[in-house]
Design an enzyme around this catalytic site. Structure first.
Site, PDB file in Angstrom:
ATOM      1  N   PRO A 198       0.908   0.218  -3.543  1.00  0.00           N
ATOM      2  CA  PRO A 198       0.113  -0.536  -2.572  1.00  0.00           C
ATOM      3  C   PRO A 198       0.926  -1.678  -1.964  1.00  0.00           C
ATOM      4  CG  PRO A 198      -1.124  -0.135  -4.585  1.00  0.00           C
ATOM      5  CD  PRO A 198       0.296   0.267  -4.865  1.00  0.00           C
ATOM      6  N   GLU A 199       0.905  -1.767  -0.649  1.00  0.00           N
ATOM      7  CA  GLU A 199       1.594  -2.842   0.054  1.00  0.00           C
ATOM      8  C   GLU A 199       0.543  -3.814   0.589  1.00  0.00           C
ATOM      9  OE1 GLU A 199       4.636  -1.185   2.646  1.00  0.00           O
ATOM     10  OE2 GLU A 199       4.884   0.520   1.309  1.00  0.00           O
ATOM     11  N   ARG A 210      15.286   4.062  -2.720  1.00  0.00           N
ATOM     12  CA  ARG A 210      14.066   4.379  -1.971  1.00  0.00           C
ATOM     13  C   ARG A 210      14.329   5.448  -0.918  1.00  0.00           C
ATOM     14  NH1 ARG A 210      10.162   0.271  -2.236  1.00  0.00           N
ATOM     15  NH2 ARG A 210      10.598  -1.090  -4.004  1.00  0.00           N
ATOM     16  N   LYS A 215       1.491  -9.642  -2.561  1.00  0.00           N
ATOM     17  CA  LYS A 215       0.814  -8.453  -3.082  1.00  0.00           C
ATOM     18  C   LYS A 215      -0.030  -8.746  -4.322  1.00  0.00           C
ATOM     19  CE  LYS A 215       4.528  -5.424  -1.419  1.00  0.00           C
ATOM     20  NZ  LYS A 215       5.513  -4.388  -1.797  1.00  0.00           N
TER      21      LYS A 215
END
EC number: 3.2.2.23
Length: 274
Positions: A2-3, A262, A59
């Site tokens: 989740p960003e 990534r 976050k």
């Protein structure tokens, strides 16, 4: 993971469901997720307190409770919440359950168990790690100061934008989208960016994060918001997850590389490295 848009979406739903509820009991099934204090201390500090507000710092989800108490929650890779108005059995990936005095409950689920919880007092919570390390979000960053900082960094710009101690809220999805919108290659060295390029990156990061928040975030891979609700910004992604599909701007096939571990998506024609 989740960003920022996904975190803000979770908070929006939580506010509708648990504000003004009083915690009667906390069940903790994975004690290691409670940081700095024991799980028993965590329960002692938070049980019988009322949740009156929920916000975010980067976050982190920040729960404001009665008697100047604060609970921090970070979802990490797979964390999320489910709310039930009536008694509900524990599910296989439930790690904490917050029971409320009205019989409802909030279940924190996390298949990978990377999420964290912290207890704080309201007078100093921003001055203590981890929140003391969280940088401003893109729309609160001073352009000139940010540009000076980047001039000292010889790292690829994507790695910089993923660093929550430099700029908060951006994760893999939104960094790819921001750099594509800014026509900057993800491997471009941060110290070689012009002031105009940096300004454009901040502008696009702000726009993309805010647009995604309005649409409930991006539901790709495992992310859903509260009670499995999906966002819809994934339907508007330009490059992320679009490997070998035509670039929406020029038709060139989208590339994928590994950068800092990534998966990184970009258009080699629109985002030239040299």
């Amino acid at each position: 993971m989740p960003e920022l848009p996904e975190v803000k979406t979770v908070i929006l739903h939580l506010k509708k469901l648990i504000l003004d509820k009083t915690i009667s009991k906390i069940e903790i099934f994975i004690p290691k997720m409670i940081k700095e204090i024991s799980s028993e201390e965590f329960k002692k500090y938070l049980e019988n307190e009322t949740i009156f507000n929920i916000e975010n710092e980067g976050k982190f989800i920040v729960f404001f409770l009665s008697n100047n108490k604060i609970m921090l929650s970070h979802l990490r890779m797979e964390g999320g919440y489910n709310f039930y108005s009536k008694k509900r059995q524990k599910e296989i990936h439930d790690r904490l359950i917050f029971h409320f005095t009205d019989g409802s409950s909030l279940h924190y689920h996390d298949s990978r168990m990377f999420g964290t919880f912290h207890f704080r007092n309201s007078e100093n919570y921003l001055k203590i790690k981890p929140l003391s390390l969280v940088a401003p979000v893109p729309w609160k960053i001073d352009l000139d100061e940010f540009f000076k900082l980047l001039k000292r960094k010889k790292t690829a710009i994507k790695k910089i934008l993923l660093d929550q101690q430099i700029i908060a809220g951006l994760g893999n999805i939104y960094v790819d989208e921001t750099l594509f919108a800014s026509k900057v290659h993800p491997e471009f060295k941060a110290n070689q960016l012009s002031l105009e390029q940096v300004k454009l990156i901040l502008k696009n990061a702000t726009r993309i994060l805010q647009e995604s928040t309005k649409l409930g975030g991006s539901s790709i891979r495992s992310y859903t918001s509260l009670n499995e609700k999906e966002g819809s910004f994934q339907n508007f992604l330009q490059v992320h997850t679009k490997f070998n599909k035509p670039c929406p701007n020029c038709g060139e096939l989208i590339q994928k590389i590994k950068l800092g571990g990534r998966g990184t998506y970009f258009c080699k024609k629109c985002q030239q490295l040299n």
